[in-house]
Design an enzyme around this catalytic site. Structure first.
Site, PDB file in Angstrom:
ATOM      1  N   ASP A 199      -9.920   2.826   2.472  1.00 26.51           N
ATOM      2  CA  ASP A 199      -9.954   2.343   3.861  1.00 26.51           C
ATOM      3  C   ASP A 199     -10.542   3.424   4.776  1.00 26.51           C
ATOM      4  O   ASP A 199     -11.358   3.120   5.661  1.00 26.51           O
ATOM      5  CB  ASP A 199      -8.541   1.997   4.356  1.00 26.51           C
ATOM      6  CG  ASP A 199      -8.065   0.640   3.846  1.00 26.51           C
ATOM      7  OD1 ASP A 199      -8.918  -0.217   3.560  1.00 26.51           O
ATOM      8  OD2 ASP A 199      -6.845   0.451   3.745  1.00 26.51           O
TER       9      ASP A 199
ATOM     10  N   LEU B 254     -10.372  -3.887  13.823  1.00 25.89           N
ATOM     11  CA  LEU B 254     -10.185  -4.028  12.366  1.00 25.89           C
ATOM     12  C   LEU B 254      -9.800  -5.457  12.005  1.00 25.89           C
ATOM     13  O   LEU B 254      -9.988  -5.892  10.872  1.00 25.89           O
ATOM     14  CB  LEU B 254      -9.110  -3.058  11.854  1.00 25.89           C
ATOM     15  CG  LEU B 254      -9.334  -1.565  12.058  1.00 25.89           C
ATOM     16  CD1 LEU B 254      -8.461  -0.781  11.092  1.00 25.89           C
ATOM     17  CD2 LEU B 254     -10.772  -1.155  11.888  1.00 25.89           C
TER      18      LEU B 254
ATOM     19  N   LYS C 275       0.799  -1.229   0.000  1.00 25.62           N
ATOM     20  CA  LYS C 275       0.000   0.000   0.000  1.00 25.62           C
ATOM     21  C   LYS C 275       0.835   1.284   0.000  1.00 25.62           C
ATOM     22  O   LYS C 275       0.453   2.279  -0.592  1.00 25.62           O
ATOM     23  CB  LYS C 275      -0.922   0.022   1.222  1.00 25.62           C
ATOM     24  CG  LYS C 275      -2.053  -0.987   1.160  1.00 25.62           C
ATOM     25  CD  LYS C 275      -2.950  -0.814   2.380  1.00 25.62           C
ATOM     26  CE  LYS C 275      -4.069  -1.822   2.405  1.00 25.62           C
ATOM     27  NZ  LYS C 275      -4.992  -1.609   3.524  1.00 25.62           N
TER      28      LYS C 275
ATOM     29  N   ARG D  24       6.524   5.901  16.545  1.00 26.07           N
ATOM     30  CA  ARG D  24       5.619   5.889  15.392  1.00 26.07           C
ATOM     31  C   ARG D  24       4.333   6.636  15.701  1.00 26.07           C
ATOM     32  O   ARG D  24       3.787   7.332  14.845  1.00 26.07           O
ATOM     33  CB  ARG D  24       5.273   4.443  15.031  1.00 26.07           C
ATOM     34  CG  ARG D  24       6.062   3.910  13.894  1.00 26.07           C
ATOM     35  CD  ARG D  24       5.618   2.506  13.573  1.00 26.07           C
ATOM     36  NE  ARG D  24       5.142   2.377  12.209  1.00 26.07           N
ATOM     37  CZ  ARG D  24       4.668   1.248  11.707  1.00 26.07           C
ATOM     38  NH1 ARG D  24       4.592   0.169  12.448  1.00 26.07           N
ATOM     39  NH2 ARG D  24       4.267   1.198  10.459  1.00 26.07           N
TER      40      ARG D  24
ATOM     41  N   PRO E 101       6.543   3.712  20.495  1.00 27.55           N
ATOM     42  CA  PRO E 101       5.988   5.044  20.720  1.00 27.55           C
ATOM     43  C   PRO E 101       6.378   6.068  19.653  1.00 27.55           C
ATOM     44  O   PRO E 101       5.580   6.939  19.302  1.00 27.55           O
ATOM     45  CB  PRO E 101       6.543   5.444  22.094  1.00 27.55           C
ATOM     46  CG  PRO E 101       6.985   4.172  22.739  1.00 27.55           C
ATOM     47  CD  PRO E 101       7.342   3.229  21.634  1.00 27.55           C
TER      48      PRO E 101
HETATM   49  P1  NDP Z   1       0.943  -2.784   9.756  1.00 25.11           P
HETATM   50  O1  NDP Z   1       1.915  -3.911   9.633  1.00 25.11           O
HETATM   51  O2  NDP Z   1       1.128  -1.565   8.936  1.00 25.11           O
HETATM   52  O3  NDP Z   1       0.866  -2.330  11.302  1.00 25.11           O
HETATM   53  C1  NDP Z   1       0.807  -3.259  12.334  1.00 25.11           C
HETATM   54  C2  NDP Z   1       0.491  -2.532  13.625  1.00 25.11           C
HETATM   55  O4  NDP Z   1       0.303  -3.523  14.673  1.00 25.11           O
HETATM   56  C3  NDP Z   1       1.597  -1.596  14.119  1.00 25.11           C
HETATM   57  O5  NDP Z   1       1.006  -0.511  14.784  1.00 25.11           O
HETATM   58  C4  NDP Z   1       2.358  -2.496  15.107  1.00 25.11           C
HETATM   59  O6  NDP Z   1       3.074  -1.781  16.092  1.00 25.11           O
HETATM   60  C5  NDP Z   1       1.201  -3.211  15.744  1.00 25.11           C
HETATM   61  N1  NDP Z   1       1.594  -4.456  16.416  1.00 25.11           N
HETATM   62  C6  NDP Z   1       2.037  -5.596  15.846  1.00 25.11           C
HETATM   63  N2  NDP Z   1       2.294  -6.519  16.795  1.00 25.11           N
HETATM   64  C7  NDP Z   1       2.017  -5.932  17.989  1.00 25.11           C
HETATM   65  C8  NDP Z   1       2.076  -6.386  19.344  1.00 25.11           C
HETATM   66  N3  NDP Z   1       2.466  -7.623  19.646  1.00 25.11           N
HETATM   67  N4  NDP Z   1       1.694  -5.531  20.308  1.00 25.11           N
HETATM   68  C9  NDP Z   1       1.268  -4.272  20.007  1.00 25.11           C
HETATM   69  N5  NDP Z   1       1.196  -3.788  18.752  1.00 25.11           N
HETATM   70  C10 NDP Z   1       1.570  -4.617  17.755  1.00 25.11           C
HETATM   71  O7  NDP Z   1      -0.492  -3.454   9.469  1.00 25.11           O
HETATM   72  P2  NDP Z   1      -1.839  -2.714   9.030  1.00 25.11           P
HETATM   73  O8  NDP Z   1      -1.902  -1.416   9.750  1.00 25.11           O
HETATM   74  O9  NDP Z   1      -1.973  -2.705   7.560  1.00 25.11           O
HETATM   75  O10 NDP Z   1      -2.965  -3.720   9.576  1.00 25.11           O
HETATM   76  C11 NDP Z   1      -3.245  -3.846  10.967  1.00 25.11           C
HETATM   77  C12 NDP Z   1      -4.442  -4.766  11.147  1.00 25.11           C
HETATM   78  O11 NDP Z   1      -5.603  -4.182  10.589  1.00 25.11           O
HETATM   79  C13 NDP Z   1      -4.274  -6.118  10.439  1.00 25.11           C
HETATM   80  O12 NDP Z   1      -4.775  -7.140  11.291  1.00 25.11           O
HETATM   81  C14 NDP Z   1      -5.142  -5.998   9.211  1.00 25.11           C
HETATM   82  O13 NDP Z   1      -5.669  -7.249   8.793  1.00 25.11           O
HETATM   83  C15 NDP Z   1      -6.258  -5.108   9.723  1.00 25.11           C
HETATM   84  N6  NDP Z   1      -6.914  -4.342   8.650  1.00 25.11           N
HETATM   85  C16 NDP Z   1      -8.271  -4.485   8.513  1.00 25.11           C
HETATM   86  C17 NDP Z   1      -8.945  -3.757   7.558  1.00 25.11           C
HETATM   87  C18 NDP Z   1     -10.423  -3.913   7.457  1.00 25.11           C
HETATM   88  O14 NDP Z   1     -10.992  -3.460   6.451  1.00 25.11           O
HETATM   89  N7  NDP Z   1     -11.087  -4.476   8.449  1.00 25.11           N
HETATM   90  C19 NDP Z   1      -8.246  -2.836   6.636  1.00 25.11           C
HETATM   91  C20 NDP Z   1      -6.820  -2.755   6.876  1.00 25.11           C
HETATM   92  C21 NDP Z   1      -6.200  -3.509   7.843  1.00 25.11           C
HETATM   93  P3  NDP Z   1       4.648  -1.403  15.912  1.00 25.11           P
HETATM   94  O15 NDP Z   1       4.674  -0.138  15.138  1.00 25.11           O
HETATM   95  O16 NDP Z   1       5.138  -1.266  17.298  1.00 25.11           O
HETATM   96  O17 NDP Z   1       5.282  -2.561  15.163  1.00 25.11           O
END
Ligand code: NDP
Length: 264
Positions: free
Chosen positions: A100, A205, A64, A151, A149
């Site tokens: 989105d 989500l 994306k 980010r 944090p």
């Molecule tokens: P990204 O990989 O861009 O971001 C992942 C996020 O999750 C970051 O903020 C990351 O934090 C955090 N994270 C991962 N592991 C942990 C953990 N163990 N504890 C705390 N925070 C954690 O993914 P996306 O933003 O694209 O997607 C996120 C979710 O949203 C996914 O499950 C995706 O399927 C869902 N989604 C659903 C949509 C819908 O239409 N329903 C649309 C788009 C996404 P850090 O920065 O610290 O790594």
């Protein structure tokens, strides 16, 4: 013949083909919707095929953000969010959009969830950025928390929001899990249950599983809850409208996604 697809990696388990095939059929359009495995390194080459061979594509992880620099035009919304999830191809030119953010707001509206702040967005990845951008645009006070944090702070500064500690969840009116915590792990939650507020709404989500621990605990606390499927359906319906000018029934698309989810 309307040729459509979703690009991502991995993309085999995407629910988009089921949703969009439903839309094509329901609207009586002749077309196809494929899932094309596309690693980041193969995106440019794949888009060169899309340019002349497809009406449009959806983009999912991890493409994306990278797509922004490969398109001929990107909507102000997608520019602001920093992510493109929908590409329209017209006479060899590629146009990028983000559905989105509006999809999230439409799903809230359809679910009767009031746009009340303060809203706490958990996660500052791609989805967190889209949700924060949408809520801010709708005039809601937005707080953001992220495991890393820096980010959250960067996003807060960029969009004029507040980066807050997780404890602020207790006084939020709208909670959104935009982290991937809970994905495929029903025992994980981004928020300890003692930090849930007394009232308001919670949206997850994550939709795999549909009923995450976060949502189950929020519902037990008495909050209004919404799974990730309505947003998924709405972002898909809005993408479909960009490609065809026709808005398919998001409830039907949601049902098609639910069936595909249940079939694994
Ligand atoms: P990204 O990989 O861009 O971001 C992942 C996020 O999750 C970051 O903020 C990351 O934090 C955090 N994270 C991962 N592991 C942990 C953990 N163990 N504890 C705390 N925070 C954690 O993914 P996306 O933003 O694209 O997607 C996120 C979710 O949203 C996914 O499950 C995706 O399927 C869902 N989604 C659903 C949509 C819908 O239409 N329903 C649309 C788009 C996404 P850090 O920065 O610290 O790594």
């Amino acid at each position: 013949m309307l040729r459509l697809a979703v690009l991502g990696y991995p993309v085999t388990h995407s629910l988009s083909p089921a949703m969009h095939r439903f839309a094509l059929e329901r609207l009586g359009l002749r077309g196809s919707y494929e899932a094309l495995e596309t690693p980041l390194g193969a995106l440019a080459e794949r888009l060169s095929v899309v340019r002349w061979g497809y009406r449009g594509v959806n983009l999912t992880l991890p493409l994306k953000e990278a797509a922004l620099s490969l398109l001929d035009w990107v909507s102000p919304e997608a520019q602001g969010i920093g992510a493109v999830n929908t590409v329209l191809a017209v006479e060899g030119r590629l146009f990028g959009f983000n559905t989105d953010a509006p999809g999230f707001l439409e799903a809230l509206k359809a679910g009767g969830i009031p746009l009340e702040g303060p809203a706490l967005v958990l996660g500052a990845g791609g989805a967190g950025r889209a949700v924060a951008w949408a809520l801010k645009g709708a005039g809601v006070e937005v707080w953001v928390w992220n495991r890393t944090p820096g980010r959250a702070e960067a996003l807060a500064e960029e969009l004029g929001l507040k980066a807050v500690p997780l404890e602020r969840a207790k006084v939020a009116r709208l909670l959104v899990n935009a982290t991937s915590v809970g994905l495929k792990d029903p025992s994980a939650t981004p928020l300890p249950p003692d930090l849930l507020p007394e009232e308001g709404a919670a949206i997850d989500l994550v939709y795999r599983p549909l009923w995450t621990r976060f949502l189950r605990e929020a519902q037990a606390r008495g909050l209004v809850v919404q799974t990730g499927l309505p947003m998924l359906a709405w972002q898909g319906a809005l993408a479909f409208r960009i490609w065809t000018g026709l808005l398919p029934d998001p409830r039907g698309m949601e049902e098609a996604a639910r069936q595909a989810l249940e079939e694994g």
